[in-house]
Design an enzyme around this catalytic site. Structure first.
Site, PDB file in Angstrom:
ATOM      1  N   ASP A  73       0.949  -1.309   0.025  1.00 19.64           N
ATOM      2  CA  ASP A  73       0.070   0.056  -0.032  1.00 19.64           C
ATOM      3  C   ASP A  73       0.907   1.294   0.058  1.00 19.64           C
ATOM      4  O   ASP A  73       2.093   1.081  -0.018  1.00 19.64           O
ATOM      5  CB  ASP A  73      -1.053  -0.061   1.381  1.00 19.64           C
ATOM      6  CG  ASP A  73      -0.199   0.193   2.587  1.00 19.64           C
ATOM      7  OD1 ASP A  73       1.120   0.189   2.715  1.00 19.64           O
ATOM      8  OD2 ASP A  73      -0.655   0.127   3.453  1.00 19.64           O
ATOM      9  N   ASP A  95       1.471   4.718   2.173  1.00 19.97           N
ATOM     10  CA  ASP A  95       1.023   5.442   3.752  1.00 19.97           C
ATOM     11  C   ASP A  95       1.478   6.885   3.563  1.00 19.97           C
ATOM     12  O   ASP A  95       2.586   7.342   3.204  1.00 19.97           O
ATOM     13  CB  ASP A  95       1.888   4.726   4.796  1.00 19.97           C
ATOM     14  CG  ASP A  95       1.458   3.131   4.406  1.00 19.97           C
ATOM     15  OD1 ASP A  95       0.376   2.725   4.965  1.00 19.97           O
ATOM     16  OD2 ASP A  95       2.557   2.354   4.212  1.00 19.97           O
ATOM     17  N   ASP A 152      -3.179   4.533   2.682  1.00 18.87           N
ATOM     18  CA  ASP A 152      -3.732   5.011   4.102  1.00 18.87           C
ATOM     19  C   ASP A 152      -3.317   6.308   4.181  1.00 18.87           C
ATOM     20  O   ASP A 152      -1.976   7.023   3.870  1.00 18.87           O
ATOM     21  CB  ASP A 152      -3.009   4.185   5.314  1.00 18.87           C
ATOM     22  CG  ASP A 152      -3.545   2.609   5.121  1.00 18.87           C
ATOM     23  OD1 ASP A 152      -4.463   2.615   4.670  1.00 18.87           O
ATOM     24  OD2 ASP A 152      -2.915   1.860   5.587  1.00 18.87           O
TER      25      ASP A 152
HETATM   26  P1  UTP Z   1       2.224  -1.020   6.461  1.00 17.41           P
HETATM   27  O1  UTP Z   1       1.314  -2.292   7.006  1.00 17.41           O
HETATM   28  O2  UTP Z   1       1.855  -0.323   5.412  1.00 17.41           O
HETATM   29  O3  UTP Z   1       3.877  -1.427   6.141  1.00 17.41           O
HETATM   30  O4  UTP Z   1       2.466  -0.142   7.788  1.00 17.41           O
HETATM   31  P2  UTP Z   1       4.918  -0.992   5.241  1.00 17.41           P
HETATM   32  O5  UTP Z   1       6.196  -1.020   6.127  1.00 17.41           O
HETATM   33  O6  UTP Z   1       4.637   0.311   4.682  1.00 17.41           O
HETATM   34  O7  UTP Z   1       4.908  -2.218   4.550  1.00 17.41           O
HETATM   35  P3  UTP Z   1       4.247  -2.209   2.852  1.00 17.41           P
HETATM   36  O8  UTP Z   1       5.558  -2.111   2.030  1.00 17.41           O
HETATM   37  O9  UTP Z   1       3.066  -1.483   2.719  1.00 17.41           O
HETATM   38  O10 UTP Z   1       3.927  -3.865   2.735  1.00 17.41           O
HETATM   39  C1  UTP Z   1       3.283   0.997   7.892  1.00 17.41           C
HETATM   40  C2  UTP Z   1       3.517   1.549   9.141  1.00 17.41           C
HETATM   41  O11 UTP Z   1       2.593   1.792   9.841  1.00 17.41           O
HETATM   42  C3  UTP Z   1       2.194   1.315  11.121  1.00 17.41           C
HETATM   43  C4  UTP Z   1       2.770   0.088  11.054  1.00 17.41           C
HETATM   44  O12 UTP Z   1       3.168  -0.534  12.335  1.00 17.41           O
HETATM   45  C5  UTP Z   1       3.976   0.108  10.129  1.00 17.41           C
HETATM   46  O13 UTP Z   1       5.173   0.092  10.734  1.00 17.41           O
HETATM   47  N1  UTP Z   1       0.901   1.556  11.577  1.00 17.41           N
HETATM   48  C6  UTP Z   1      -0.161   0.583  10.682  1.00 17.41           C
HETATM   49  C7  UTP Z   1       0.525   2.224  12.528  1.00 17.41           C
HETATM   50  O14 UTP Z   1       1.483   2.691  13.328  1.00 17.41           O
HETATM   51  N2  UTP Z   1      -0.758   2.101  13.042  1.00 17.41           N
HETATM   52  C8  UTP Z   1      -1.746   1.604  12.521  1.00 17.41           C
HETATM   53  O15 UTP Z   1      -3.028   1.774  12.751  1.00 17.41           O
HETATM   54  C9  UTP Z   1      -1.459   0.999  10.998  1.00 17.41           C
HETATM   55 MG    MG Z   2       2.819   0.434   3.659  1.00 18.64          MG
END
Ligand code: UTP
Ligand code: MG
Length: 487
Positions: A329, A331, A411
């Site tokens: 995804d 972020d 997100d």
């Molecule tokens: P992701 O699941 O998107 O992981 O969460 P990522 O490292 O970007 O991996 P890919 O590439 O998408 O697969 C990003 C960060 O956001 C935090 C997670 O702990 C992760 O470190 N997070 C996620 C939060 O802090 N709170 C949430 O509610 C959800």
């Molecule tokens: Mg991510």
């Protein structure tokens, strides 16, 4: 970076050996048996052909990709040059990491410089490592972990074991496997023998047994058994749908459902809004998002947000901020310099799906003890429509996909600016890095840390931070750059 291997639309051709259809006509792989061993080579050949790759038995001018393992670069090149090929320089001479990543993604991944075995390059660093193992910390936040993983053959296997433990709700073993994965990812050398792991933290007996098996046979039978297990396969498939967690997946499995089609046609299953979107855009969002696609989304969101609040601040976080080339995804963190103004920042006009959660943030609340606690800021879990002409170099294309757009999971979290630094660390991840940052704060510094705040239990006060550096300084830790947080 080298140009990606092109996937062209051509009639599917059955291979000479009568195995699976050849999907990637432009790629002809040759696996170098020396060092690899014949049984591992046969195993890898079967694996690749089952995924639609053409693997050649003989090294000839037809071969495009030569893959070697545990090689000495100089010896390998001398061997290749002695083979009487027309033009050796046309070959992609690659480390096994290119092969394993391609197997993982089910397609030939783009050849990057880190995959290449250069004619003049020194052999892969083996033990002793530049970082003595005795100095590897048990805390991921004290290790520097880039995206370059020298121990992928072990970490891939251990991640399967972690996932399988998670599906069985065995939290302890799951975390233990994830910790060993994290330590192995931080190493700047490829582990060539168990002796090289002496003194490393977090590697338990089970992990070492798995590593030993891989070192001896090139595979782990326990992992292969799990991967063939019906329950594991079903739960993996179901949890791959946006909005479906392990509990729902287990419920569906125990009702005898095994495929996504069965779920969609089962009249008694009521999907929620998120899951309906997950199924509707399944093909798109189960495909990795590229860095170019993530950047394009950043530009689109920034434009939309700036048309509402011109001085809004938007940062790309998650895996892309850590330097990953692909993610599941994208972020983003969004805020405004003026406190309170961030509250009206909702995105409109470009959403295919949006699960909006209003802020439940309470300024008087202590940081949470729970590692997996969701944060309380206003956030949006979205699927956005991304058009071909918005992405530099175009969208990634699947064979037969004629659409000029794709859906992408995005997100966006909106903290107030005085909490931005904490949230930025939390959302940059990785999960293990942040988890250990919080564990370190609690165990070593008597502080509580989460995505909202940092609290000093000894002094009984909340510590302020405007930058990530401030947070590391409060914790008495050396600053770790985002690209070194791939723990
Ligand atoms: P992701 O699941 O998107 O992981 O969460 P990522 O490292 O970007 O991996 P890919 O590439 O998408 O697969 C990003 C960060 O956001 C935090 C997670 O702990 C992760 O470190 N997070 C996620 C939060 O802090 N709170 C949430 O509610 C959800
Ligand atoms: Mg991510």
């Amino acid at each position: 970076m080298l140009s990606p291997v092109k996937k062209r639309l051509r009639p599917v051709e059955a291979s000479a050996r009568g195995q699976a259809e050849v999907k990637f006509m432009d790629v002809r792989v040759y696996l170098v048996e020396r060092k690899m061993g014949s049984s591992r080579r046969s195993f890898l050949t079967r694996l690749a052909t089952s995924k639609g790759f053409r693997v050649e038995d003989v090294l000839s001018d037809e071969v495009t990709h030569v893959v070697a393992e545990d090689y000495l670069a100089t010896q390998l090149w001398a061997w290749l040059q002695g083979h009487g090929l027309r033009d050796v320089s046309k070959l992609q001479v690659l480390d096994i990491s290119w092969f394993t990543e391609s197997m993982r993604d089910g397609r030939p991944v783009t050849v990057e410089s880190r995959h290449l075995i250069q004619a003049t390059s020194p052999p892969l660093p083996q033990c002793p490592s530049p970082t003595p193992v005795a100095q590897v910390s048990q805390y991921a936040c004290k290790r520097r972990t880039t995206t370059e993983n020298h121990n992928k053959m072990f970490t891939d296997a251990l991640e399967v074991l972690a996932e399988s433990s998670e599906f069985c709700e065995n939290e302890g073993p799951c975390l233990a496997f994830l910790r060993s994965v994290s330590v192995l990812k931080s190493l700047s050398f490829a582990v060539g023998s168990l002796k090289a792991t002496q003194g490393l933290p977090c590697l338990g007996e089970h992990t070492k047994a798995v590593m030993e098996e891989i070192l001896m046979f090139g595979r782990c039978f326990e992992v292969e058994k799990i991967q063939c297990d019906e329950r594991y396969q079903a739960l993996k498939l179901f949890t791959g749908v946006f909005g479906v967690g392990p509990k729902t997946a287990e419920k569906w499995y125990s009702r005898g459902l095994r495929s996504l089609r069965e779920i969609l046609t089962e009249p008694n299953i009521k999907l929620n809004k998120m899951q309906r979107a997950g199924f509707l855009y399944y093909r798109d969002i189960s495909k990795a998002v590229s860095k170019a696609e993530a950047k394009a989304l950043g530009r689109i969101i920034e434009e939309t947000v700036h048309s509402i609040v011109p001085d809004a601040i938007l940062d790309l976080t998650g895996g892309f901020r850590r330097g990953k080339e692909y993610g599941h995804d994208v972020d983003f963190l969004l805020t405004t310099p003026e406190m309170g103004k961030e509250k009206g920042l909702l995105l409109q006009g470009i959403l295919l799906y949006c699960e909006h959660q209003d802020s439940t943030f309470d300024v008087t609340k202590m940081p949470s003890y729970r590692f997996e606690a969701m944060d309380h800021f206003q956030k949006c879990f979205m699927i956005l429509r991304l058009a071909e002409d918005q992405v530099e170099g175009g969208l990634q294309r699947d064979l037969g996909d004629t659409r000029c757009w794709r859906g992408v999971r995005v997100d966006v979290v909106v903290p107030p600016v005085d909490r931005y630094a904490f949230t930025l660390i939390g959302w940059t991840g990785s999960r293990m890095f942040v988890r250990d940052l919080r564990r370190f704060a609690r165990k070593e510094r008597q502080m509580l840390f989460d995505n909202h705040a940092l609290y000093d239990k000894t002094k009984k006060l909340f510590l302020r931070a405007t930058t990530e550096e401030d947070v590391f300084a409060h914790l008495g830790l050396e600053y770790v750059e985002p690209w070194q947080r791939n723990a």
